[in-house]
Design a protein around this motif. Structure first.
Motif, PDB file in Angstrom:
ATOM      1  N   ALA A 273       0.810  -1.220   0.000  1.00  0.00           N
ATOM      2  CA  ALA A 273       0.000   0.000   0.000  1.00  0.00           C
ATOM      3  C   ALA A 273       0.840   1.265   0.000  1.00  0.00           C
ATOM      4  CB  ALA A 273      -0.933   0.008   1.214  1.00  0.00           C
ATOM      5  N   HIS A 274       2.133   1.138   0.249  1.00  0.00           N
ATOM      6  CA  HIS A 274       3.073   2.276   0.245  1.00  0.00           C
ATOM      7  C   HIS A 274       2.704   3.333   1.277  1.00  0.00           C
ATOM      8  CE1 HIS A 274       4.842   0.648  -3.429  1.00  0.00           C
ATOM      9  NE2 HIS A 274       3.617   0.519  -3.919  1.00  0.00           N
ATOM     10  N   GLU A 275       2.013   2.924   2.349  1.00  0.00           N
ATOM     11  CA  GLU A 275       1.651   3.852   3.418  1.00  0.00           C
ATOM     12  C   GLU A 275       2.767   3.853   4.455  1.00  0.00           C
ATOM     13  OE1 GLU A 275      -0.693   5.963   3.727  1.00  0.00           O
ATOM     14  OE2 GLU A 275      -2.060   5.415   2.100  1.00  0.00           O
ATOM     15  N   ASN A 276       3.745   4.715   4.241  1.00  0.00           N
ATOM     16  CA  ASN A 276       4.906   4.734   5.127  1.00  0.00           C
ATOM     17  C   ASN A 276       4.546   5.150   6.546  1.00  0.00           C
ATOM     18  OD1 ASN A 276       6.241   4.096   2.805  1.00  0.00           O
ATOM     19  ND2 ASN A 276       7.283   6.063   2.583  1.00  0.00           N
ATOM     20  N   GLY A 277       3.698   6.140   6.692  1.00  0.00           N
ATOM     21  CA  GLY A 277       3.333   6.610   8.023  1.00  0.00           C
ATOM     22  C   GLY A 277       2.556   5.579   8.807  1.00  0.00           C
ATOM     23  N   LEU A 278       1.575   4.943   8.172  1.00  0.00           N
ATOM     24  CA  LEU A 278       0.765   3.936   8.849  1.00  0.00           C
ATOM     25  C   LEU A 278       1.605   2.715   9.220  1.00  0.00           C
ATOM     26  CD1 LEU A 278      -2.173   3.405   9.709  1.00  0.00           C
ATOM     27  CD2 LEU A 278      -2.504   2.243   7.526  1.00  0.00           C
ATOM     28  N   ALA A 279       2.456   2.271   8.299  1.00  0.00           N
ATOM     29  CA  ALA A 279       3.321   1.128   8.586  1.00  0.00           C
ATOM     30  C   ALA A 279       4.304   1.457   9.708  1.00  0.00           C
ATOM     31  CB  ALA A 279       4.073   0.715   7.325  1.00  0.00           C
ATOM     32  N   SER A 280       4.816   2.674   9.741  1.00  0.00           N
ATOM     33  CA  SER A 280       5.739   3.061  10.803  1.00  0.00           C
ATOM     34  C   SER A 280       5.044   3.080  12.157  1.00  0.00           C
ATOM     35  CB  SER A 280       6.335   4.436  10.500  1.00  0.00           C
ATOM     36  OG  SER A 280       7.064   4.421   9.292  1.00  0.00           O
ATOM     37  N   ALA A 281       3.805   3.554  12.198  1.00  0.00           N
ATOM     38  CA  ALA A 281       3.067   3.560  13.458  1.00  0.00           C
ATOM     39  C   ALA A 281       2.834   2.140  13.967  1.00  0.00           C
ATOM     40  CB  ALA A 281       1.735   4.283  13.281  1.00  0.00           C
ATOM     41  N   ALA A 282       2.453   1.230  13.064  1.00  0.00           N
ATOM     42  CA  ALA A 282       2.268  -0.164  13.464  1.00  0.00           C
ATOM     43  C   ALA A 282       3.586  -0.785  13.923  1.00  0.00           C
ATOM     44  CB  ALA A 282       1.677  -0.964  12.305  1.00  0.00           C
ATOM     45  N   GLY A 283       4.676  -0.453  13.239  1.00  0.00           N
ATOM     46  CA  GLY A 283       5.981  -0.972  13.649  1.00  0.00           C
ATOM     47  C   GLY A 283       6.409  -0.467  15.012  1.00  0.00           C
ATOM     48  N   VAL A 284       6.126   0.794  15.303  1.00  0.00           N
ATOM     49  CA  VAL A 284       6.459   1.346  16.615  1.00  0.00           C
ATOM     50  C   VAL A 284       5.683   0.623  17.705  1.00  0.00           C
ATOM     51  CG1 VAL A 284       6.256   3.407  18.065  1.00  0.00           C
ATOM     52  CG2 VAL A 284       7.158   3.600  15.754  1.00  0.00           C
ATOM     53  N   LEU A 285       4.414   0.309  17.451  1.00  0.00           N
ATOM     54  CA  LEU A 285       3.618  -0.423  18.440  1.00  0.00           C
ATOM     55  C   LEU A 285       4.187  -1.821  18.675  1.00  0.00           C
ATOM     56  CD1 LEU A 285      -0.023   0.587  17.451  1.00  0.00           C
ATOM     57  CD2 LEU A 285       1.374   1.445  19.331  1.00  0.00           C
ATOM     58  N   VAL A 286       4.674  -2.471  17.615  1.00  0.00           N
ATOM     59  CA  VAL A 286       5.308  -3.788  17.775  1.00  0.00           C
ATOM     60  C   VAL A 286       6.559  -3.668  18.642  1.00  0.00           C
ATOM     61  CG1 VAL A 286       6.463  -5.670  16.559  1.00  0.00           C
ATOM     62  CG2 VAL A 286       4.385  -4.687  15.616  1.00  0.00           C
ATOM     63  N   VAL A 287       7.363  -2.633  18.403  1.00  0.00           N
ATOM     64  CA  VAL A 287       8.583  -2.434  19.193  1.00  0.00           C
ATOM     65  C   VAL A 287       8.242  -2.165  20.651  1.00  0.00           C
ATOM     66  CG1 VAL A 287      10.574  -0.928  19.516  1.00  0.00           C
ATOM     67  CG2 VAL A 287       9.937  -1.671  17.221  1.00  0.00           C
TER      68      VAL A 287
END
Length: 312
Positions: A273-287
């Motif tokens: 989906a190329h949604e960098n902001g959304l993917a980064s937010a989900a990645g931060v929650l995983v971390v």
């Protein structure tokens, strides 16, 4: 002839050597570690800071000039979107099932290997082998060698006894992923629990046997309480790794059939989906979730070290 007497030379005071301060000695001891520390910060912390910054932006890679600051909207979307919430639930279910099954099977194998029998070293090596396999290779092994409906080993055995020939991945997708992860992580749990079994007080066990305690009573009242810390440690460390697992889901099911966990959803949001902001937010929650679990794991490890020091 007159004797001349020489006056004794005055004693010169010894030069005092200044000892380096404790702070200077500490820095001299830590100086060789500074390159590794700088490398770790550059490789791990700077990318995380960049990910954290991107998570506050509405940033689509297809439209880079349209990015804008949105604050916590990406996090709100991650926590309220139905698909993302389902991926979080799948991650929790997958982690709990794999950790519990691995602990139970690992405990049974550790109890077996704690006994003396011929060929124990060979059996131990064979049981450890699945943990040494590359995760992608292990997932491919289960997908093609075991699960394939046409030439897989499971259907071959069922065909030999006249049973059905199901498509395991499409019929039980989440169970198929869980089985491959249990196979790979059971040796890890077994090693931790075996170390706990071999650290038991043998004199206490022998005294219980002399008093007439059965094997089940010894396991219930002596072995299991002793293994509590090791069970906690195995569960916490296993959870840290399985929460972040991507290989098995991507390789076996490609995130389909309701098996998409949070790491796969991050991959899908970023690369598809190329949604960098959304993917980064989900990645931060995983971390953040991994850090919370790792904090408890470190506390368990420190308590184990304190117990070992007190025994010594």
């Amino acid at each position: 002839m007159t004797a001349t007497t020489t006056a004794p030379l005055a004693a010169t005071p010894a030069r005092t050597v200044r000892q380096p301060s404790a702070r200077l000695r500490a820095w001299a001891t830590r100086a060789p570690l500074l390159p590794a520390l700088v490398f770790m910060i550059v490789v791990t912390q700077l990318p995380f800071v960049a990910t954290l910054v991107i998570s506050f932006f509405d940033w689509n890679a297809l439209y880079p000039k349209a990015r804008r600051f949105t604050g916590l909207d990406n996090y709100r979307q991650v926590l309220t979107d139905a698909d993302l919430r389902h991926s979080v639930w799948t991650t929790v279910l997958l982690t709990a099932a794999v950790v519990l099954a691995s602990l139970v099977i690992g405990l049974a194998l550790a109890l077996l290997l704690d006994r003396r029998f011929r060929g124990r070293g060979i059996v131990r090596t064979l049981l450890i082998a699945p943990f040494l396999v590359v995760p992608v290779a292990a997932a491919l092994l289960w997908k093609h060698v075991l699960y394939n409906p046409e030439y897989g080993l499971l259907n071959g055995l069922l065909h030999y006894v006249g049973g059905p020939q199901p498509d395991w991945v499409s019929r039980t997708p989440l169970l198929a992923v869980e089985a491959s992860l249990v196979w790979q992580w059971t040796p890890f749990m077994m090693l931790i629990l075996l170390a706990g079994l071999q650290s038991r007080d043998q004199q206490q066990i022998e005294a219980a046997r002399v008093d007439g305690a059965s094997d089940w009573q010894i396991f219930r009242h002596l072995t299991l309480p002793h293994l509590r810390r090791y069970l906690e440690l195995g569960a916490l460390l296993g959870s840290i790794y399985i929460v972040q697992n991507f290989d098995a889901v991507f390789t076996i099911t490609s995130g389909g059939l309701g098996t998409a966990n949070l790491p796969y959803t991050v991959y899908q949001s970023f690369y598809q989906a190329h949604e960098n902001g959304l993917a980064s937010a989900a990645g931060v929650l995983v971390v953040i979730g991994s850090i919370v679990i790792a904090t408890f794991a470190l506390r368990v490890v420190s308590s184990l070290f304190r117990e070992e020091v007190s025994r010594a």
